[in-house]
Structure formats: structure tokens, C-alpha cells
Design a protein around this motif. Structure first.
Motif, PDB file in Angstrom:
ATOM      1  N   THR A  64      -9.308  -0.739 -30.051  1.00  0.00           N
ATOM      2  CA  THR A  64      -8.284   0.204 -29.635  1.00  0.00           C
ATOM      3  C   THR A  64      -8.865   1.612 -29.680  1.00  0.00           C
ATOM      4  O   THR A  64      -9.369   2.050 -30.710  1.00  0.00           O
ATOM      5  N   VAL A  65      -8.806   2.278 -28.546  1.00  0.00           N
ATOM      6  CA  VAL A  65      -9.315   3.651 -28.451  1.00  0.00           C
ATOM      7  C   VAL A  65      -8.162   4.591 -28.815  1.00  0.00           C
ATOM      8  O   VAL A  65      -7.185   4.712 -28.075  1.00  0.00           O
ATOM      9  N   THR A  66      -8.271   5.224 -29.974  1.00  0.00           N
ATOM     10  CA  THR A  66      -7.237   6.158 -30.418  1.00  0.00           C
ATOM     11  C   THR A  66      -7.737   7.584 -30.181  1.00  0.00           C
ATOM     12  O   THR A  66      -8.025   7.974 -29.060  1.00  0.00           O
ATOM     13  N   SER A  67      -7.841   8.364 -31.215  1.00  0.00           N
ATOM     14  CA  SER A  67      -8.258   9.761 -31.118  1.00  0.00           C
ATOM     15  C   SER A  67      -8.372  10.306 -32.529  1.00  0.00           C
ATOM     16  O   SER A  67      -7.772   9.763 -33.469  1.00  0.00           O
ATOM     17  N   PRO A  73     -18.283  15.479 -30.523  1.00  0.00           N
ATOM     18  CA  PRO A  73     -19.464  16.240 -30.123  1.00  0.00           C
ATOM     19  C   PRO A  73     -19.970  17.047 -31.308  1.00  0.00           C
ATOM     20  O   PRO A  73     -19.195  17.375 -32.220  1.00  0.00           O
ATOM     21  N   LEU A  74     -21.244  17.383 -31.306  1.00  0.00           N
ATOM     22  CA  LEU A  74     -21.818  18.139 -32.410  1.00  0.00           C
ATOM     23  C   LEU A  74     -21.099  19.465 -32.617  1.00  0.00           C
ATOM     24  O   LEU A  74     -20.975  19.953 -33.739  1.00  0.00           O
ATOM     25  N   ALA A  75     -20.561  20.028 -31.533  1.00  0.00           N
ATOM     26  CA  ALA A  75     -19.884  21.325 -31.618  1.00  0.00           C
ATOM     27  C   ALA A  75     -18.540  21.250 -32.332  1.00  0.00           C
ATOM     28  O   ALA A  75     -17.969  22.281 -32.683  1.00  0.00           O
ATOM     29  N   GLN A  76     -18.043  20.059 -32.569  1.00  0.00           N
ATOM     30  CA  GLN A  76     -16.724  19.896 -33.186  1.00  0.00           C
ATOM     31  C   GLN A  76     -16.880  19.257 -34.562  1.00  0.00           C
ATOM     32  O   GLN A  76     -17.000  18.043 -34.699  1.00  0.00           O
ATOM     33  N   ALA A  77     -16.838  20.086 -35.591  1.00  0.00           N
ATOM     34  CA  ALA A  77     -17.012  19.578 -36.952  1.00  0.00           C
ATOM     35  C   ALA A  77     -15.745  18.919 -37.479  1.00  0.00           C
ATOM     36  O   ALA A  77     -15.798  18.059 -38.354  1.00  0.00           O
ATOM     37  N   ALA A  81     -17.154  10.403 -21.138  1.00  0.00           N
ATOM     38  CA  ALA A  81     -16.589   9.051 -21.172  1.00  0.00           C
ATOM     39  C   ALA A  81     -17.659   8.023 -21.494  1.00  0.00           C
ATOM     40  O   ALA A  81     -17.423   7.048 -22.215  1.00  0.00           O
ATOM     41  N   GLU A  82     -18.855   8.260 -20.982  1.00  0.00           N
ATOM     42  CA  GLU A  82     -19.960   7.320 -21.214  1.00  0.00           C
ATOM     43  C   GLU A  82     -20.367   7.292 -22.682  1.00  0.00           C
ATOM     44  O   GLU A  82     -20.767   6.236 -23.212  1.00  0.00           O
ATOM     45  N   ASP A  83     -20.272   8.428 -23.376  1.00  0.00           N
ATOM     46  CA  ASP A  83     -20.580   8.463 -24.812  1.00  0.00           C
ATOM     47  C   ASP A  83     -19.638   7.535 -25.581  1.00  0.00           C
ATOM     48  O   ASP A  83     -20.066   6.788 -26.470  1.00  0.00           O
ATOM     49  N   VAL A  84     -18.362   7.613 -25.253  1.00  0.00           N
ATOM     50  CA  VAL A  84     -17.377   6.774 -25.953  1.00  0.00           C
ATOM     51  C   VAL A  84     -17.585   5.311 -25.585  1.00  0.00           C
ATOM     52  O   VAL A  84     -17.483   4.419 -26.441  1.00  0.00           O
ATOM     53  N   ALA A  85     -17.909   5.047 -24.326  1.00  0.00           N
ATOM     54  CA  ALA A  85     -18.171   3.664 -23.904  1.00  0.00           C
ATOM     55  C   ALA A  85     -19.338   3.063 -24.678  1.00  0.00           C
ATOM     56  O   ALA A  85     -19.321   1.868 -25.013  1.00  0.00           O
ATOM     57  N   GLU A  86     -20.341   3.876 -24.969  1.00  0.00           N
ATOM     58  CA  GLU A  86     -21.473   3.391 -25.767  1.00  0.00           C
ATOM     59  C   GLU A  86     -21.014   2.978 -27.159  1.00  0.00           C
ATOM     60  O   GLU A  86     -21.492   1.991 -27.722  1.00  0.00           O
ATOM     61  N   CYS A  87     -20.079   3.727 -27.724  1.00  0.00           N
ATOM     62  CA  CYS A  87     -19.560   3.391 -29.050  1.00  0.00           C
ATOM     63  C   CYS A  87     -18.771   2.090 -29.021  1.00  0.00           C
ATOM     64  O   CYS A  87     -18.871   1.258 -29.939  1.00  0.00           O
ATOM     65  N   VAL A  88     -17.972   1.902 -27.974  1.00  0.00           N
ATOM     66  CA  VAL A  88     -17.236   0.644 -27.822  1.00  0.00           C
ATOM     67  C   VAL A  88     -18.220  -0.515 -27.717  1.00  0.00           C
ATOM     68  O   VAL A  88     -18.068  -1.552 -28.388  1.00  0.00           O
ATOM     69  N   ALA A  89     -19.239  -0.349 -26.872  1.00  0.00           N
ATOM     70  CA  ALA A  89     -20.222  -1.417 -26.682  1.00  0.00           C
ATOM     71  C   ALA A  89     -20.976  -1.725 -27.969  1.00  0.00           C
ATOM     72  O   ALA A  89     -21.287  -2.886 -28.263  1.00  0.00           O
ATOM     73  N   LEU A  90     -21.266  -0.687 -28.750  1.00  0.00           N
ATOM     74  CA  LEU A  90     -21.945  -0.895 -30.034  1.00  0.00           C
ATOM     75  C   LEU A  90     -21.110  -1.762 -30.949  1.00  0.00           C
ATOM     76  O   LEU A  90     -21.602  -2.739 -31.531  1.00  0.00           O
ATOM     77  N   ALA A  91     -19.834  -1.428 -31.097  1.00  0.00           N
ATOM     78  CA  ALA A  91     -18.956  -2.189 -31.989  1.00  0.00           C
ATOM     79  C   ALA A  91     -18.786  -3.620 -31.506  1.00  0.00           C
ATOM     80  O   ALA A  91     -18.797  -4.568 -32.301  1.00  0.00           O
ATOM     81  N   VAL A  92     -18.633  -3.790 -30.197  1.00  0.00           N
ATOM     82  CA  VAL A  92     -18.450  -5.129 -29.634  1.00  0.00           C
ATOM     83  C   VAL A  92     -19.716  -5.967 -29.781  1.00  0.00           C
ATOM     84  O   VAL A  92     -19.654  -7.177 -30.023  1.00  0.00           O
ATOM     85  N   ALA A 145     -12.224   6.276 -32.475  1.00  0.00           N
ATOM     86  CA  ALA A 145     -11.430   7.514 -32.470  1.00  0.00           C
ATOM     87  C   ALA A 145     -12.288   8.680 -31.993  1.00  0.00           C
ATOM     88  O   ALA A 145     -13.015   9.292 -32.785  1.00  0.00           O
ATOM     89  N   PRO A 146     -12.210   9.018 -30.710  1.00  0.00           N
ATOM     90  CA  PRO A 146     -13.005  10.133 -30.197  1.00  0.00           C
ATOM     91  C   PRO A 146     -12.359  11.479 -30.489  1.00  0.00           C
ATOM     92  O   PRO A 146     -11.131  11.612 -30.554  1.00  0.00           O
ATOM     93  N   GLY A 147     -13.200  12.492 -30.636  1.00  0.00           N
ATOM     94  CA  GLY A 147     -12.745  13.864 -30.696  1.00  0.00           C
ATOM     95  C   GLY A 147     -12.688  14.434 -29.289  1.00  0.00           C
ATOM     96  O   GLY A 147     -12.137  13.810 -28.379  1.00  0.00           O
ATOM     97  N   MET A 148     -13.277  15.592 -29.073  1.00  0.00           N
ATOM     98  CA  MET A 148     -13.213  16.243 -27.763  1.00  0.00           C
ATOM     99  C   MET A 148     -14.064  15.507 -26.737  1.00  0.00           C
ATOM    100  O   MET A 148     -15.288  15.433 -26.851  1.00  0.00           O
TER     101      MET A 148
END
Length: 246
Positions: free
Chosen positions: A124-127, A229-233, A203-214, A169-172
Motif C-alpha cells: 500500500t502506497v501511503t505518504s 528526497p535528500l532535500a526533505q529531512a 515516480a520511478e524512485d518510488v516504483a524502485e522501492c515497491v519493486a525492492l520490497a516485492v 510511504a513517500p515524501g515529496m
């Protein structure tokens, strides 16, 4: 087989592409038929036009599937950025209906198939809004908090069964539509969200995370993967300015 909702654009389309690349037979689910058709022509995924808020449609879709190994609950979105005192109740209802009840309907409908195989995975992609509130984000944060609660409860209830429950859970994330839809088509307000931020997530960054978990062994469960992103602590700590050289 992998089912990805909200697959007509953004994170959903990127996830469908990524899982297809990994060899999954992907069923891409979304409301917009033409976008799904183009995605299918590009990647070979199977398009299925469906609104996840349509209970009867979701049940019909599940009945037509022969199997399901992975469900990615990605359909969702934000609408409006008003303070709680002036928020439109209809916006909150829409966000709850899509983000929470849409995820609930898809999960309930496909869970028998996920249980029937040798091991299923629900992502589940939340935030980051699912655990940190912020001004102007009350409705979206409330919906994502509820979606997070759904995932956490489901993981407890499925303990002892070979079905993984993963939250990403993605940030920005900068996609072509998320902020634009939230700002009701106001391109200047949407662009201001990302102004000066060096490399927001894609979007591709988040897709990589989904693929990693799967892709991890079935006995390995990523309870929650928070990606920013690195800019968002943190939700309230964002650097606007250059981070990386040429």
C-alpha cells in the motif's frame, strides 16, 4: 500476477512498468482507458478500466482474475490545501473514498487469491502524511493516517499466513498530476510546491522501492519503507536550493 491500481499515471504507471520489467504479468488498473491503452502498448501490461470506489466493479474484477500474487494499492490522491476551518467536506469525502475505501475494497476482493497461492504480497502506497500532519493537509493526512491504520491492522490479522503486508510511504514526489490536481489545475501554485527543491523524488524512485520490497524473499517483510528526497529531512524540514553540482 501483479495488480497495480492507479496505473494510468505517476507512481502507478511507473510501478506497473517496473514490475513488468521484473517479469510479472501485470494487470494495470485505473479509470482512464486511453492512458492505460498507451501503457499496455508500451510495456505489455494488461489494462483494466476500473474505479476502485465502485464496489460492484471491484468484485467483478476480482471474479475475473484467475490468480494474484501481488497487489499494489496505489490509487489515491489529494484534493485541496485549505485549513480545517475552511475545508470543503466534499474534498475530504473524496480523499477518504479513494485512498481508504478504495484500498479496503481492493484488498478485501483480492485477499482470497493472495491467500490461495504460495505466498502473496500487499503493498500500500501511503505518504509521509500518514504519520505527520501539516497545515493545509488535514484531509489528505487524515485519509493517509487511516490507510496506514488499515495496513497495520491487516498485518496483525494475517500473522501466521504467508501474505506480506508492506507500506511504502513517500515524501515529496514530483509527478505531472499530483500537485496540479490538488491545486485544482492552478499550474503556478502546483509549481510553487517544488520551487527550488533540488531533485524531488520521481515516480520511478518510488516504483524502485515497491519493486525492492516485492522482490525480497517471501519470509522478509518490509513493514514500512519511508522514502524522501535528500532535500526533505522531515515533513516540515525542506531545503530549497542547490544540493548537487553539475
Amino acid at each position: 500476477m501483479a495488480v497495480v491500481t492507479g496505473a494510468s499515471g505517476g507512481i502507478g504507471a511507473a510501478t506497473a512498468r517496473r514490475l513488468a520489467k521484473d517479469g510479472f504479468d501485470v494487470v494495470a488498473v485505473a479509470r482512464r482507458a486511453e492512458r492505460l491503452r498507451r501503457l499496455a502498448e508500451e510495456t505489455g501490461v494488461r489494462p483494466y478500466v476500473l474505479d476502485v470506489t465502485d464496489g460492484e466493479g471491484v468484485r467483478r474484477f476480482a471474479a475475473e482474475l484467475g490468480s494474484c500474487d501481488v497487489l499494489v494499492n496505489n490509487a489515491g490522491g489529494a484534493l485541496g490545501a485549505d485549513p480545517v476551518a475552511g475545508a470543503d467536506v466534499a474534498d475530504w469525502e473524496w480523499m477518504y473514498s479513494v485512498n481508504v475505501l478504495g484500498t479496503l475494497r481492493m484488498t478485501q476482493a483480492l485477499l482470497p487469491l493472495l491467500r490461495a497461492g504460495r505466498g502473496g504480497t500487499i503493498v500500500t502506497v501511503t505518504s509521509t502524511a500518514a504519520f505527520t500532519a501539516y497545515e493545509g493537509g488535514g484531509g489528505y493526512s487524515a485519509a493517509k493516517h487511516a490507510e496506514r491504520a488499515l495496513a497495520e491492522t491487516l498485518r496483525l490479522e494475517l500473522c501466521g499466513e504467508p501474505v506480506r503486508v508492506v507500506e511504502v510511504a513517500p515524501g515529496m514526489v514530483r509527478t505531472e498530476e499530483f500537485a496540479l490536481n490538488r491545486m485544482r489545475g492552478d499550474a503556478d501554485r502546483a509549481a510553487a510546491v517544488y520551487e527550488g527543491v533540488d531533485h524531488p523524488l520521481t515516480a520511478e524512485d518510488v516504483a524502485e522501492c515497491v519493486a525492492l520490497a516485492v522482490g525480497l524473499p517471501q519470509h522478509v517483510n518490509v513493514d514500512r519503507l519511508v522514502v524522501r528526497p535528500l532535500a526533505q529531512a522531515a515533513q516540515h524540514k525542506l531545503h530549497r536550493g542547490p544540493l548537487f553540482g553539475d
